[in-house]
Design an enzyme around this catalytic site. Structure first.
Site, PDB file in Angstrom:
ATOM      1  CG  ASP A  81       9.797  -3.935   6.244  1.00  0.00           C
ATOM      2  OD1 ASP A  81       9.856  -5.133   6.549  1.00  0.00           O
ATOM      3  OD2 ASP A  81      10.494  -3.428   5.339  1.00  0.00           O
ATOM      4  CD  GLU A 109       8.822  -9.519   8.727  1.00  0.00           C
ATOM      5  OE1 GLU A 109       8.748 -10.560   8.102  1.00  0.00           O
ATOM      6  OE2 GLU A 109       9.095  -8.416   8.201  1.00  0.00           O
ATOM      7  CB  CYS A 115      -1.349  -8.034  -2.850  1.00  0.00           C
ATOM      8  SG  CYS A 115      -2.388  -6.585  -3.035  1.00  0.00           S
ATOM      9  CB  CYS A 132      -6.445  -8.421  -3.173  1.00  0.00           C
ATOM     10  SG  CYS A 132      -5.011  -8.942  -4.126  1.00  0.00           S
ATOM     11  CB  CYS A 178      -1.219  -6.715  -6.695  1.00  0.00           C
ATOM     12  SG  CYS A 178      -2.274  -8.140  -6.404  1.00  0.00           S
ATOM     13  CB  CYS A 201      -6.243  -6.061  -6.566  1.00  0.00           C
ATOM     14  SG  CYS A 201      -4.827  -5.485  -5.611  1.00  0.00           S
ATOM     15  CG  ASP A 205      11.254  -1.264   1.809  1.00  0.00           C
ATOM     16  OD1 ASP A 205      11.462  -2.500   1.740  1.00  0.00           O
ATOM     17  OD2 ASP A 205      12.084  -0.412   1.444  1.00  0.00           O
TER      18      ASP A 205
END
Ligand SMILES: [Zn+2]
Length: 400
Positions: free
Chosen positions: A208, A292, A344, A347, A363, A366, A373
């Site tokens: 990232d 990305e 997330c 999950c 999250c 979960c 990041d």
């Protein structure tokens, strides 16, 4: 694959004069050819620098190269106005005509959509004041690297080169470059060999890229953003202020201009070194690398433009890409429309957008605690893997 290896070299006074002559001749041939292909507005013909001239009507890419070369190089040498073209090697002059042809082709393909990426404008006239000047010698120009390790260039002589690293194989061409800080470089095109492929390894990584950190890896590593330009800003401001006070065309102005250029060069060099080191480490340690796909152009127009430019993401991503090819690793960009800060990585529950100051979140599905990041880089890794498997006929990316 073909790669460029660039070395600094140190011409003496006479060689610098010969190089200046060569750059001048290359520029004149280029401009003569362009003027032939790009009819000028009559009213502009007498105006200042050639860059200010504006073309009128459709250009013609005729006459084609062999004729153009005969007319603008061979025959021109026999006229009193262009007689001095005979003082330099003819190969760089022919090469620049080829470059011009390529520039037109790129422009046309960009217009018709055959070429992807940013729009390519029509070639423009070169100026004596351009930031960098260059000339290319191909194999048939009889340049060589001497036994004593000097670079011998036709009609220029043997120049001293700083061989900062070894050339992997015999180069096919050399481009000599003078940059804005008056430094000289020899840039060789070499074919790398298959022996460079690294032994296979297992780790895979998602990256990232950001501004608070330069890069955050899916294994949790955070690489600080060095902000080279920001750090040099005071020095730069001082140099620029000094430059603005000097009279145009004066010797002192030229000195001040060099000072500004040197600050910029140092920033660029430091940034490049940093990119090289980081990309080499990442490629060495991982079998597959996913990044990305950033819309740097969009960000470059935003409030963050300066910082985005200072980070130099696209140069870094490009390095990752070619080093992956070179060392036998897998590299892929993943869709930039991934909601990497909302999903997330455990999950795949989508948790809604969060403002930028939220660095950590839990999250709701979960209950995993996420670093913003690191989570984003894990999403990039998972999406990259899924895309790759999908391409191989495996499972599809989890629904995000
Ligand atoms: Zn979750």
């Amino acid at each position: 694959m073909q790669l460029r290896y660039t070395y600094r070299f140190y011409p003496d006074r006479g060689q610098r004069a010969a190089l200046a002559r060569l750059f001048g001749c290359v520029r004149v041939v280029f401009n003569d050819a362009l003027a032939r292909q790009k009819p000028l507005k009559a009213s502009n013909k007498l105006l200042g620098s050639p860059k200010k001239r504006v073309a009128e009507g459709p250009y013609q890419r005729v006459p084609k190269n062999p004729d153009l070369s005969r007319e603008l190089i061979t025959r021109a040498k026999q006229t009193p106005e262009r007689e001095w073209l005979g003082q330099v090697s003819a190969v760089p002059l022919q090469q620049v005509l080829r470059d011009l042809d390529k520039a037109w082709a790129a422009h046309e393909d960009s217009k018709t959509g055959k070429r992807q990426g940013p729009k390519v404008g029509a070639p423009r006239f070169k100026s004596r004041r351009d930031r960098t000047q260059s000339a290319r010698f191909t194999a048939n120009a009889r340049w060589k690297i001497t036994d004593a390790g000097k670079l011998s260039l036709p009609r220029i002589g043997e120049v001293k080169v700083n061989w900062s690293r070894e050339l992997p194989s015999a180069p096919s061409s050399v481009t000599v470059i003078k940059d804005a800080a008056d430094r000289y470089f020899a840039s060789f095109v070499v074919e790398t060999n298959a022996s460079e492929v690294l032994p296979e390894t297992t780790p895979e990584v998602g990256i990232d890229l950001g501004l608070s950190h330069f890069a955050v890896l899916s294994d949790g590593t955070k690489v600080a953003n060095p902000r080279f330009l920001r750090r040099a800003e005071r020095k730069l401001k001082k140099a620029q202020r000094a430059l603005s006070r000097k009279t145009k065309g004066s010797n002192n102005r030229n000195k001040a201009r060099l000072k500004v250029a040197r600050v910029h060069m140092r920033v660029a060099d430091a940034r490049k070194d940093f990119h090289h080191q980081l990309s080499t480490t990442i490629i060495r340690e991982n079998q597959a690398v996913y990044v990305e796909d950033l819309c740097v152009k969009g960000l470059g127009r935003s409030r963050l433009a300066k910082s985005v430019h200072d980070a130099g993401w696209s140069a870094f991503v490009h390095m990752l890409e070619y080093k992956a090819t070179r060392y036998g690793r897998f590299f892929a960009k993943v869709d930039r429309f991934l909601a990497s800060s909302q999903t997330c990585s455990q999950c795949w529950a989508v948790d809604g957008p969060k403002p930028l100051h939220v660095r950590q979140w839990t999250c709701t599905a979960c209950e995993t605690l996420h670093d913003r990041d690191v989570n984003a880089s894990r999403i990039v890794l998972a999406a990259g893997r899924a895309d790759r498997e999908n391409a191989c006929g495996g499972t599809v990316r989890p629904a995000a």
